[in-house]
Design a protein around this motif. Structure first.
Motif, PDB file in Angstrom:
ATOM      1  N   TYR A 181       0.880  -1.400  -0.160  1.00  0.00           N
ATOM      2  CA  TYR A 181       0.053   0.035   0.091  1.00  0.00           C
ATOM      3  C   TYR A 181       0.852   1.158  -0.015  1.00  0.00           C
ATOM      4  CZ  TYR A 181      -3.985  -2.808   1.079  1.00  0.00           C
ATOM      5  OH  TYR A 181      -4.915  -4.150   1.033  1.00  0.00           O
ATOM      6  N   ARG A 183       0.402   5.831   0.158  1.00  0.00           N
ATOM      7  CA  ARG A 183      -0.568   6.811   0.381  1.00  0.00           C
ATOM      8  C   ARG A 183      -0.639   7.711  -1.073  1.00  0.00           C
ATOM      9  NH1 ARG A 183       2.138  11.122   4.365  1.00  0.00           N
ATOM     10  NH2 ARG A 183       4.348  11.079   3.486  1.00  0.00           N
ATOM     11  N   SER A 185      -0.959   6.351  -4.079  1.00  0.00           N
ATOM     12  CA  SER A 185      -1.335   5.706  -5.021  1.00  0.00           C
ATOM     13  C   SER A 185      -2.757   6.166  -5.574  1.00  0.00           C
ATOM     14  CB  SER A 185      -1.609   4.121  -4.543  1.00  0.00           C
ATOM     15  OG  SER A 185      -2.467   3.459  -5.593  1.00  0.00           O
ATOM     16  N   TYR A 186      -2.990   6.130  -6.889  1.00  0.00           N
ATOM     17  CA  TYR A 186      -4.277   6.506  -7.208  1.00  0.00           C
ATOM     18  C   TYR A 186      -5.502   5.557  -7.464  1.00  0.00           C
ATOM     19  CZ  TYR A 186      -1.886  10.709  -9.339  1.00  0.00           C
ATOM     20  OH  TYR A 186      -0.937  11.644  -9.304  1.00  0.00           O
ATOM     21  N   ILE A 187      -4.922   4.391  -7.224  1.00  0.00           N
ATOM     22  CA  ILE A 187      -5.938   3.200  -7.221  1.00  0.00           C
ATOM     23  C   ILE A 187      -5.808   2.206  -6.085  1.00  0.00           C
ATOM     24  CG2 ILE A 187      -5.927   2.965  -9.758  1.00  0.00           C
ATOM     25  CD1 ILE A 187      -3.615   0.881  -9.702  1.00  0.00           C
ATOM     26  N   PRO A 188      -6.218   2.672  -4.813  1.00  0.00           N
ATOM     27  CA  PRO A 188      -6.082   1.962  -3.443  1.00  0.00           C
ATOM     28  C   PRO A 188      -7.052   1.107  -3.429  1.00  0.00           C
ATOM     29  CG  PRO A 188      -6.933   4.122  -3.083  1.00  0.00           C
ATOM     30  CD  PRO A 188      -6.281   4.508  -4.721  1.00  0.00           C
ATOM     31  N   ARG A 189      -8.409   1.369  -4.117  1.00  0.00           N
ATOM     32  CA  ARG A 189      -9.491   0.502  -3.836  1.00  0.00           C
ATOM     33  C   ARG A 189      -9.131  -0.733  -4.841  1.00  0.00           C
ATOM     34  NH1 ARG A 189     -15.128   3.001  -4.725  1.00  0.00           N
ATOM     35  NH2 ARG A 189     -15.810   0.780  -4.344  1.00  0.00           N
ATOM     36  N   LEU A 190      -8.427  -0.586  -6.077  1.00  0.00           N
ATOM     37  CA  LEU A 190      -7.980  -1.634  -6.777  1.00  0.00           C
ATOM     38  C   LEU A 190      -6.914  -2.603  -6.272  1.00  0.00           C
ATOM     39  CD1 LEU A 190      -8.347  -3.313  -9.817  1.00  0.00           C
ATOM     40  CD2 LEU A 190      -6.518  -1.564 -10.678  1.00  0.00           C
ATOM     41  N   GLU A 191      -5.885  -1.868  -5.680  1.00  0.00           N
ATOM     42  CA  GLU A 191      -5.078  -2.699  -4.956  1.00  0.00           C
ATOM     43  C   GLU A 191      -5.488  -3.491  -3.649  1.00  0.00           C
ATOM     44  OE1 GLU A 191      -1.483   0.554  -6.131  1.00  0.00           O
ATOM     45  OE2 GLU A 191      -2.139   0.647  -3.963  1.00  0.00           O
ATOM     46  N   HIS A 192      -6.322  -2.684  -2.987  1.00  0.00           N
ATOM     47  CA  HIS A 192      -7.040  -3.609  -2.030  1.00  0.00           C
ATOM     48  C   HIS A 192      -7.866  -4.687  -2.360  1.00  0.00           C
ATOM     49  CE1 HIS A 192      -8.900  -4.253   1.889  1.00  0.00           C
ATOM     50  NE2 HIS A 192     -10.114  -4.287   1.154  1.00  0.00           N
ATOM     51  N   SER A 193      -8.682  -4.547  -3.588  1.00  0.00           N
ATOM     52  CA  SER A 193      -9.501  -5.632  -3.950  1.00  0.00           C
ATOM     53  C   SER A 193      -8.628  -6.616  -4.695  1.00  0.00           C
ATOM     54  CB  SER A 193     -10.297  -5.064  -5.295  1.00  0.00           C
ATOM     55  OG  SER A 193     -11.120  -4.270  -4.794  1.00  0.00           O
ATOM     56  N   GLN A 196      -7.100  -8.569  -1.553  1.00  0.00           N
ATOM     57  CA  GLN A 196      -8.157  -9.315  -0.935  1.00  0.00           C
ATOM     58  C   GLN A 196      -8.396 -10.661  -1.481  1.00  0.00           C
ATOM     59  OE1 GLN A 196     -12.146  -7.099  -0.374  1.00  0.00           O
ATOM     60  NE2 GLN A 196     -12.552  -8.340   1.190  1.00  0.00           N
TER      61      GLN A 196
END
Length: 434
Positions: A181, A183, A185-193, A196
């Motif tokens: 991760y 801070r 990053s423009y794509i935190p939701r994509l990386e989190h997905s 996961q």
């Protein structure tokens, strides 16, 4: 990734060029009513009209005076000095005169109506010349835009490249790979997905390996017993002995069936979770009914059940069937090791509610507290000794199923030692609601 960056850059630049072109077309296609040519044409008509009351001999002096006073390049020339075709000569008397161009400049010419042998020539002001650096400034504008766009896109392209490489490595079997991760990053939701998804895939693969390993190991013993039983049945000296061997073989088959059903149920948990429905319940009332339902189990194991609850009503959104199933697995395990007492406690802790199940048995060693919730881990080992002879087969899946069910409720299970009863304590944390 290079294609993505190139596409974004080219699209942005082409959009700028196209927008600038459309604006230029709109500006160029909108005729300005007060441009320099129109003003000069009206001025020439006015100058020509002043020649009517003048005698021919007065014309040169008059127009020299007007040119000096107005700062115009105004000349009086004889008609014979200009050779024109007939169709152009007719325009010399038209409003605004005839527009002509020479190597030096553009000008308007009009014939004097009262003195047709003379022509009045008005030089047009030179057109505004383009700045010599305008092309380079335009190129600098687009280059600066491209650089700024590159600076903005570079972190995105870098993170996408990293995510692509990690996905390739994960696909090749490096299941521990995760996207770090950042801070910025423009794509935190994509990386989190992605993380996961990778975690769930790793967990499923791990569970499938454990399932296959445990199934192959646990089936080996009853299969060997069945094979031995078949041989023994064939050699049985009496019908009574043969019947005894057949009953033992039937028990082995029942154990194998229970084992397969338990494994299939654990394997189908992820599919079950997608179809769950949750509803709001008063947990004091629900837990009291649950304790009433397990009274026969307490009598069977000769255990004393106590229920402790707080006075203020506590609410939670649960699936009653599956939460009861989770408690049954835990209580069934506790009954195998408790000496004489089992205690259920309901309390509030911060924004959660807590259901604790404790016993007065030998407890669980601290080093085993985290492992008991994993699939295929059995508690009847060196750290615990069962106080009751239980004929029910156990495959190390009950507590793992309970942990998974509590996860469906967005909660967790913590295993430790009860400070009062000194036995094992299973603490179930659930979300509370108003």
């Amino acid at each position: 990734m290079t294609r993505l960056f190139s596409g974004l850059l080219l699209t942005s630049l082409l959009s700028l060029f196209l927008l600038g072109y459309l604006i230029d077309r709109v500006i160029d296609g909108d005729p300005a009513p007060s441009n320099a040519g129109t003003v000069s044409a009206h001025l020439l008509d006015y100058m020509v009209s002043q020649s009517q009351p003048l005698a021919e001999i007065q014309l040169p002096a008059h127009y020299q005076q007007q040119a000096a006073a107005l700062g115009l390049n105004l000349q009086l020339e004889p008609y014979q000095a200009l050779a024109l075709p007939a169709e152009l000569a007719q325009q010399l008397t038209a409003p605004g005169g005839l527009a002509l161009a020479s190597n030096e400049q553009d000008y308007l010419v009009k014939q004097l109506p009262t003195h047709p042998q003379w022509l009045l020539k008005l030089a047009l002001p030179p057109e505004q010349q383009q700045h010599p650096l305008s092309l380079w400034l335009t190129l600098a504008l687009y280059a600066g835009f491209a650089v700024l766009l590159l600076l903005w896109l570079w972190p995105l392209v870098k993170r996408l490249n990293l995510l692509t490489r990690l996905a390739e490595r994960f696909g090749k079997g490096e299941l521990h790979i995760r996207q770090p991760y950042s801070r910025f990053s423009y794509i935190p939701r994509l990386e989190h997905s992605f993380n996961q998804m990778a975690e769930q895939i790793s967990q499923l693969l791990h569970e499938n390996r454990l399932l296959a390993k445990s199934l192959s190991h646990d089936l080996r013993t009853p299969i060997a017993c069945l094979r031995f039983g078949l041989e023994a049945v064939q050699e049985a000296p009496s019908p009574e002995k043969k019947q005894q061997l057949l009953l033992r073989m039937e028990q082995d088959v029942d154990r194998m069936e229970a084992m397969v059903n338990s494994f299939l149920e654990f394997a189908s948990l992820s599919r079950t979770a997608r179809n769950l429905e949750f509803s709001r319940h008063t947990m004091q009332h629900w837990l009291a009914e649950y304790c009433h339902s397990i009274e026969p189990l307490m009598l069977q194991h000769q255990l004393r059940l106590s229920l402790l609850m707080t006075e203020p009503a506590l609410y939670s959104r649960i699936n009653p069937h599956w939460l009861e199933r989770a408690l049954n697995n835990i209580v069934g395990n506790v009954c195998r090791f408790a000496n004489s007492q089992l205690q259920l406690t309901l309390s509030a802790k911060a924004s959660q509610l807590l259901i604790s199940i404790s016993d007065d048995g030998p407890g669980i060693a601290a080093e085993d507290a985290e492992n008991v919730l994993l699939p295929f881990v059995k508690l009847d080992n060196a750290s615990q000794s069962s106080t009751v002879q239980d004929s029910t087969p156990h495959f190390g899946l009950g507590l793992a199923i309970s942990a998974e069910i509590i996860k469906w409720h967005n909660g967790k299970i913590v295993v430790d030692r009860d400070p009062i009863l000194a036995g094992a304590r299973f603490s179930l944390y659930l979300n509370s609601c108003s």
